[in-house]
Design an enzyme around this catalytic site. Structure first.
Site, short mmCIF file in Angstrom:
data_model
loop_
_atom_site.label_atom_id
_atom_site.label_comp_id
_atom_site.label_asym_id
_atom_site.label_seq_id
_atom_site.Cartn_x
_atom_site.Cartn_y
_atom_site.Cartn_z
N THR A 135 -15.03 -18.35 44.54
CA THR A 135 -14.54 -19.34 43.59
C THR A 135 -14.44 -20.69 44.10
OG1 THR A 135 -14.05 -17.82 41.74
CG2 THR A 135 -13.02 -19.80 41.78
N CYS A 195 -17.33 -6.51 26.22
CA CYS A 195 -16.84 -6.40 24.69
C CYS A 195 -15.89 -5.15 24.73
CB CYS A 195 -18.15 -5.85 23.95
SG CYS A 195 -19.16 -4.55 24.39
#
Length: 643
Positions: free
Chosen positions: A283, A574
């Site tokens: 990152t 999900c």
């Protein structure tokens, strides 16, 4: 007189008795201390013998007066120490003193090659091997210089059967060493006692290599000296800073070999030092690439916003950074959509470029779909028009070529993100490759007068990494990353392939077997239950990644049911009750009834046939339970019987 003499004799006897008692006490204490010391020593000996004996990593310094190993990293064992009877664990660069009862002067050496313990005979029937030439595509990143025969990149069943069944066995082990074993993978912090081999972690099949990889045992071994003997700060000018500084420089060269395999040997240390910036994670490296592009480019005329082009399937390290910059009004961003296979059109990326574009950033390989992007077709255009080009290659290392040449991804790439824990190095270490001079071309000005940090490029602080990244270098982890790169760079025993290519060939076959088993299970029931997401052409995807959707299945519930037996992840982020589908699947326009039931299964160099077969059976069983297929089959059978 007699009385006085008797008193004197009594006193003398008492003194002698007291002295004897004192001597006995001292002797007892000494023996007790010695016994305790020996017990502790034997305890240490047993621990290191059990867990480090036979490690195969770096050679222990017989190839030069400076004691460097075959890969150039300094060792911490001297000739004198070896002669005193060390236990010098095989190529680990650290030594433990041992008693005579333990085998002394033990030194299990290996050659520069990292080949160990596997069979290299041809057996194409096991994995249905295909020649690499047959799968090259228009923007394949596979090198096209593969020999006609695949005999050197085959694996046989005996090799697989000799492997431990533990899915995490590859931690602290060579991916191809069939004879290595350890008692357990989790240790008590105080006693170093092994956890029961029946621990759930040892029973769970690991198919989440895109999430992270186990640390290769040779990598672990290479790091040890830089936690212990060579603990100095690499920025220090005294003796303790010398070895860490040298090791970091060696690690840079190892990583440069991945990027420039044909020219790195002619490269001087200054070039590799200038090219590689070590960071704390991928990152940070991605963010740094963005900020370097923005801060090196002069302010545009009429105060126009600087423009960045990317895709709509990038890692959050790119997209979230760009969203923040957009919200501040600092940049404008074009997100070019991918097609239904997850591949962006090079033509559409080029069409999105404007006069204000300062950076194009496109990942090399997608972490969910495995899709490879057409870097070869985009980077040359950017170089020709003076636009910086960055690619996040985190998922690609060790699976496809990342060489910056015509046979790899492209010589025109300016910046590349590489992440250690994706290819056998520890978490917490990554790097950004920056092409020397690219920040000083086309009117750009490299922000180095007071360090990159002072120009707003992330960290403000000291002058580490040549003033480009503040913060004391994490020497052990950098060494580990360099070692992991060396393992991928090493040639196979027949000198025909690099290790990463052989690993990739095996992973491609294992993935194919897993997909076939999952499809075959539902072929006679309903072939539409299973949908493979991503590119169908093997040359356009990672060899280890399988994104697969199951119609009307909830991946959250599926993962919850199998989490202790198969470690994998959902293509959709999900919950068990249903939730947000991943942006990647939405971008690929995967039908919702498949997207919500998508799994990402990613294999590694240590994944075995037995593991993927068992994992497939577990996944199939849970899907049938969710869809109530078994009950329906039984009902049909009963009805047929009544008829």
């Amino acid at each position: 007189t007699t009385s006085t003499k008797m008193q004197r004799d009594t006193a003398t006897a008492a003194t002698i008795t007291a002295a004897t008692a004192a001597a006995s006490a001292i002797s007892y204490l000494f023996l007790a201390a010695t016994s305790t010391s020996k017990a502790e020593e034997l305890k240490k000996q047993r621990y290191y013998r059990d867990h480090f004996d036979g490690l195969e990593g770096y050679n222990d310094g017989d190839n030069g007066d400076n004691g460097d190993n075959a890969h150039g990293y300094p060792t911490c064992t001297t000739t004198e120490e070896k002669e005193e009877g060390d236990f010098h664990s095989s190529n680990t660069n650290f030594s433990i003193k041992t008693a005579a009862s333990i085998e002394t002067k033990k030194s299990i050496k290996t050659t520069h090659s990292v080949e160990t313990g596997y069979t290299e005979e041809a057996d194409d029937t096991i994995y249905d091997m295909v020649d690499d030439r047959e799968i090259f595509g228009s923007h394949s990143v596979y090198s096209d210089d593969v020999e006609d025969s695949d005999s050197d990149i085959s694996y046989d069943a005996d090799d697989q059967s000799r492997r431990s069944k533990s899915p995490l066995r590859s931690a602290l082990q060579s991916p191809n060493d069939a004879d290595f074993s350890i008692k357990g993978l989790v240790f008590d912090a105080e006693t170093h006692a092994d956890v029961d081999p029946d621990h759930p972690l040892n029973q769970c099949i690991y198919l989440d290599y895109n999430g992270t990889t186990p640390i290769d045992r040779r990598v672990f071994a290479s790091m040890i000296p830089y936690f212990t003997l060579h603990f100095g700060n690499p920025s220090s000018s005294h003796a303790y800073g010398s070895a860490p500084k040298t090791a970091i420089s060696k690690a840079r060269r190892s990583i440069m070999e991945l990027l420039q395999p044909n020219t790195f040997q002619d490269m001087d240390d200054d070039t590799s030092d200038e090219s590689i910036i070590f960071t704390g994670c991928g990152t940070e490296a991605d963010n740094m690439a963005i900020y370097l592009a923005l801060n090196s480019t002069p302010t545009l005329k009429r105060r126009k916003k600087k423009h960045i082009v990317t895709t709509n399937v990038e890692h959050p390290a790119i997209t979230e950074c760009l969203k923040v910059l957009e919200s501040r009004g600092e940049v404008s961003v074009t997100y070019v959509p991918v097609n239904e296979e997850g591949i962006v059109s090079a033509r559409r990326v080029i069409q999105a470029i404007t006069n204000e574009t300062v950076l194009v950033t496109v990942m090399l390989a997608n972490n969910e779909s495995g899709a490879l992007q057409p870097i070869k077709d985009i980077a040359p255009f950017c170089r020709k028009h003076g636009i910086l080009f960055h690619t996040d290659a985190a998922q690609a290392v060790g699976k496809v070529s990342i060489a910056l040449d015509a046979k790899g991804i492209s010589p025109d790439v300016d910046m590349v993100t590489i992440v250690g824990h994706k290819f056998g190095a520890p978490k917490g270490i990554a790097c950004l490759y920056v092409r020397p001079g690219c920040l000083r071309e086309y009117g750009r000005k490299e922000p180095t007068s007071q360090g990159y940090g002072s120009a707003g490029t992330l960290l403000l602080g000291g002058g580490q990494e040549g003033g480009r990244r503040a913060g004391t270098e994490n020497t052990p982890y950098i060494v580990g990353m360099g070692c992991a790169a060396d393992i991928l760079n090493a040639s196979t025993s027949k000198k025909r392939h690099k290790r990463w290519r052989k690993n990739a060939s095996k992973m491609r076959s294992i993935r194919s077997r897993l997909l076939s088993k999952l499809k075959e299970a539902f072929r006679d029931i309903d072939p539409d239950i299973v949908r493979e997401n991503g590119p169908k052409d093997p040359a356009l995807r990672l060899p280890n990644t399988l994104s697969i959707g199951f119609k009307n299945v909830q991946s959250g519930e599926l993962l919850n049911q199998i989490k202790n037996t198969v470690a994998c992840s959902a293509g959709s982020a999900c919950h068990a009750s249903g939730g947000k589908v991943s942006d990647v699947l939405l971008a690929m326009k995967v039908p919702m009834n498949y997207a919500k039931g998508t799994l990402r299964l990613s294999v590694g160099p240590s994944t075995t046939i037995d593991e993927v077969d068992r994992a497939a059976d577990i996944i199939i069983g849970e899907i049938k339970r969710q869809l109530k297929i078994e009950q329906s089959e039984e009902k049909s059978a009963m009805e047929e019987g009544e008829t």
